[in-house]
Design a protein around this motif. Sequence first.
Motif, PDB file in Angstrom:
ATOM      1  N   GLU A   8      44.668  41.830  29.907  1.00  0.00           N
ATOM      2  CA  GLU A   8      44.343  43.233  30.113  1.00  0.00           C
ATOM      3  C   GLU A   8      42.849  43.472  29.945  1.00  0.00           C
ATOM      4  OE1 GLU A   8      47.975  46.102  28.915  1.00  0.00           O
ATOM      5  OE2 GLU A   8      46.947  45.203  27.205  1.00  0.00           O
ATOM      6  N   VAL A   9      42.372  44.502  30.621  1.00  0.00           N
ATOM      7  CA  VAL A   9      40.984  44.919  30.509  1.00  0.00           C
ATOM      8  C   VAL A   9      40.932  46.409  30.823  1.00  0.00           C
ATOM      9  CG1 VAL A   9      40.329  44.511  32.915  1.00  0.00           C
ATOM     10  CG2 VAL A   9      38.626  44.219  31.106  1.00  0.00           C
ATOM     11  N   ARG A  10      39.937  47.085  30.286  1.00  0.00           N
ATOM     12  CA  ARG A  10      39.787  48.502  30.624  1.00  0.00           C
ATOM     13  C   ARG A  10      38.786  48.657  31.756  1.00  0.00           C
ATOM     14  NH1 ARG A  10      40.906  53.452  29.051  1.00  0.00           N
ATOM     15  NH2 ARG A  10      41.754  52.927  26.999  1.00  0.00           N
ATOM     16  N   LEU A  11      39.148  49.508  32.713  1.00  0.00           N
ATOM     17  CA  LEU A  11      38.196  49.928  33.721  1.00  0.00           C
ATOM     18  C   LEU A  11      37.308  51.006  33.123  1.00  0.00           C
ATOM     19  CD1 LEU A  11      40.677  50.275  36.716  1.00  0.00           C
ATOM     20  CD2 LEU A  11      39.219  48.314  36.204  1.00  0.00           C
ATOM     21  N   ARG A  12      36.019  50.888  33.282  1.00  0.00           N
ATOM     22  CA  ARG A  12      35.068  51.836  32.695  1.00  0.00           C
ATOM     23  C   ARG A  12      35.465  53.292  32.997  1.00  0.00           C
ATOM     24  NH1 ARG A  12      30.822  51.164  29.340  1.00  0.00           N
ATOM     25  NH2 ARG A  12      29.739  49.651  30.638  1.00  0.00           N
ATOM     26  N   GLY A  13      35.763  54.061  31.952  1.00  0.00           N
ATOM     27  CA  GLY A  13      36.113  55.460  32.118  1.00  0.00           C
ATOM     28  C   GLY A  13      37.476  55.709  32.731  1.00  0.00           C
ATOM     29  N   ALA A  14      38.307  54.668  32.849  1.00  0.00           N
ATOM     30  CA  ALA A  14      39.590  54.821  33.535  1.00  0.00           C
ATOM     31  C   ALA A  14      40.691  54.087  32.757  1.00  0.00           C
ATOM     32  CB  ALA A  14      39.479  54.320  34.972  1.00  0.00           C
ATOM     33  N   TRP A  15      41.667  53.559  33.496  1.00  0.00           N
ATOM     34  CA  TRP A  15      42.850  52.977  32.870  1.00  0.00           C
ATOM     35  C   TRP A  15      42.604  51.576  32.312  1.00  0.00           C
ATOM     36  CZ3 TRP A  15      44.520  54.219  38.309  1.00  0.00           C
ATOM     37  CH2 TRP A  15      45.006  55.517  38.412  1.00  0.00           C
ATOM     38  N   VAL A  16      43.555  51.156  31.497  1.00  0.00           N
ATOM     39  CA  VAL A  16      43.713  49.746  31.148  1.00  0.00           C
ATOM     40  C   VAL A  16      44.607  49.116  32.218  1.00  0.00           C
ATOM     41  CG1 VAL A  16      44.744  48.131  29.501  1.00  0.00           C
ATOM     42  CG2 VAL A  16      43.390  50.073  28.669  1.00  0.00           C
ATOM     43  N   ILE A  17      44.208  47.954  32.732  1.00  0.00           N
ATOM     44  CA  ILE A  17      45.012  47.277  33.751  1.00  0.00           C
ATOM     45  C   ILE A  17      45.343  45.864  33.296  1.00  0.00           C
ATOM     46  CG2 ILE A  17      44.012  48.650  35.618  1.00  0.00           C
ATOM     47  CD1 ILE A  17      42.392  46.129  36.419  1.00  0.00           C
ATOM     48  N   ARG A  18      46.443  45.328  33.822  1.00  0.00           N
ATOM     49  CA  ARG A  18      46.867  43.950  33.539  1.00  0.00           C
ATOM     50  C   ARG A  18      47.022  43.201  34.856  1.00  0.00           C
ATOM     51  NH1 ARG A  18      51.878  44.670  31.601  1.00  0.00           N
ATOM     52  NH2 ARG A  18      52.809  44.141  33.621  1.00  0.00           N
ATOM     53  N   CYS A  19      46.491  41.989  34.910  1.00  0.00           N
ATOM     54  CA  CYS A  19      46.589  41.163  36.113  1.00  0.00           C
ATOM     55  C   CYS A  19      47.937  40.466  36.144  1.00  0.00           C
ATOM     56  CB  CYS A  19      45.461  40.136  36.158  1.00  0.00           C
ATOM     57  SG  CYS A  19      45.514  39.076  37.617  1.00  0.00           S
ATOM     58  N   ASP A  20      48.744  40.776  37.177  1.00  0.00           N
ATOM     59  CA  ASP A  20      50.088  40.210  37.283  1.00  0.00           C
ATOM     60  C   ASP A  20      50.205  39.115  38.328  1.00  0.00           C
ATOM     61  OD1 ASP A  20      51.088  42.139  35.406  1.00  0.00           O
ATOM     62  OD2 ASP A  20      51.083  43.625  37.016  1.00  0.00           O
ATOM     63  N   GLU A  21      49.341  39.163  39.355  1.00  0.00           N
ATOM     64  CA  GLU A  21      49.481  38.210  40.455  1.00  0.00           C
ATOM     65  C   GLU A  21      48.133  37.966  41.104  1.00  0.00           C
ATOM     66  OE1 GLU A  21      51.898  37.767  44.733  1.00  0.00           O
ATOM     67  OE2 GLU A  21      52.212  39.518  43.441  1.00  0.00           O
ATOM     68  N   VAL A  22      47.896  36.713  41.490  1.00  0.00           N
ATOM     69  CA  VAL A  22      46.666  36.324  42.180  1.00  0.00           C
ATOM     70  C   VAL A  22      47.018  35.946  43.618  1.00  0.00           C
ATOM     71  CG1 VAL A  22      44.735  34.696  42.214  1.00  0.00           C
ATOM     72  CG2 VAL A  22      45.656  35.491  40.015  1.00  0.00           C
ATOM     73  N   VAL A  23      46.320  36.541  44.583  1.00  0.00           N
ATOM     74  CA  VAL A  23      46.586  36.286  45.994  1.00  0.00           C
ATOM     75  C   VAL A  23      45.420  35.505  46.588  1.00  0.00           C
ATOM     76  CG1 VAL A  23      47.058  37.335  48.237  1.00  0.00           C
ATOM     77  CG2 VAL A  23      47.912  38.419  46.139  1.00  0.00           C
ATOM     78  N   ARG A  24      45.745  34.439  47.323  1.00  0.00           N
ATOM     79  CA  ARG A  24      44.728  33.595  47.954  1.00  0.00           C
ATOM     80  C   ARG A  24      44.879  33.623  49.470  1.00  0.00           C
ATOM     81  NH1 ARG A  24      46.279  31.012  43.325  1.00  0.00           N
ATOM     82  NH2 ARG A  24      44.625  30.258  41.953  1.00  0.00           N
ATOM     83  N   ASP A  25      43.763  33.305  50.145  1.00  0.00           N
ATOM     84  CA  ASP A  25      43.836  33.164  51.597  1.00  0.00           C
ATOM     85  C   ASP A  25      44.183  31.719  51.950  1.00  0.00           C
ATOM     86  OD1 ASP A  25      41.527  31.691  51.219  1.00  0.00           O
ATOM     87  OD2 ASP A  25      40.187  33.186  52.101  1.00  0.00           O
ATOM     88  N   ALA A  26      44.146  31.394  53.246  1.00  0.00           N
ATOM     89  CA  ALA A  26      44.551  30.064  53.699  1.00  0.00           C
ATOM     90  C   ALA A  26      43.678  28.956  53.130  1.00  0.00           C
ATOM     91  CB  ALA A  26      44.536  30.024  55.221  1.00  0.00           C
TER      92      ALA A  26
END
Length: 229
Positions: A88-106
């Motif tokens: 988790e990390v806080r967005l400056r002046g906004a919400w706390v978010i959690r990284c659930d999935e990483v998407v890659r290209d080809a």
Amino acid sequence: EQFEVCARDHLNEHTDRRLAVLDPILVTLTNVPGERDSILTYTSLPNHPKYPERGERQVSLGPRLYIEREDFSEEPPPKWKRLKPGGEVRLRGAWVIRCDEVVRDASGEVVELRCSADLDTLGKNPEGRKVKGVIHWVDAATALPAEVRAYDRLFTVANPAAEDDMMAVVNPGSLTVHANARVEAALGSAEPGDGFQFERTGYFSVDPDTDSDTLVFNRTVGLRDTWAR
């Protein structure tokens, strides 16, 4: 070094703050309602944290954001305080978010982070846990494209004239052009010569090359001396 210290001291006092992402990576907040380019809410950010009389500005906040690519690591070092898978990390002046999935290209490059936002953390801390990291961001729906020219020292040594071959000590990184940067919408009214602090990045001025299609910013000086030993 002395000149840059003086420049930082002056610009810290006299420049308004803005959000800008130089090397963007897309963040999709999967639990935030709305279409991909919709605006869910607005958050107020101070133009200058030291001088409340300078007022605040409204910054849009929606289901898609950009953050700096360097603020995410799949295999972070110890004591990493930015975003990582499952972290988790806080967005400056906004919400706390959690990284659930990483998407890659080809080719395997990370092109998107799918995250969830704690929607109860706008303007307050989450209950029952501490989130130490804070990163900057821009709203993808309203962010403006920009070219950011990051100038640095022309030479890698203090006295290039003392070298046998001055060209051998030219700094190959004396100019880095971020052609795909994104900046907050408030910068759309900026005029050539205007100066701003891009939060967590440095001090920048609007270049005369700016036109109706592309905002262009030049880095005056970073927030700290990256050459210090």
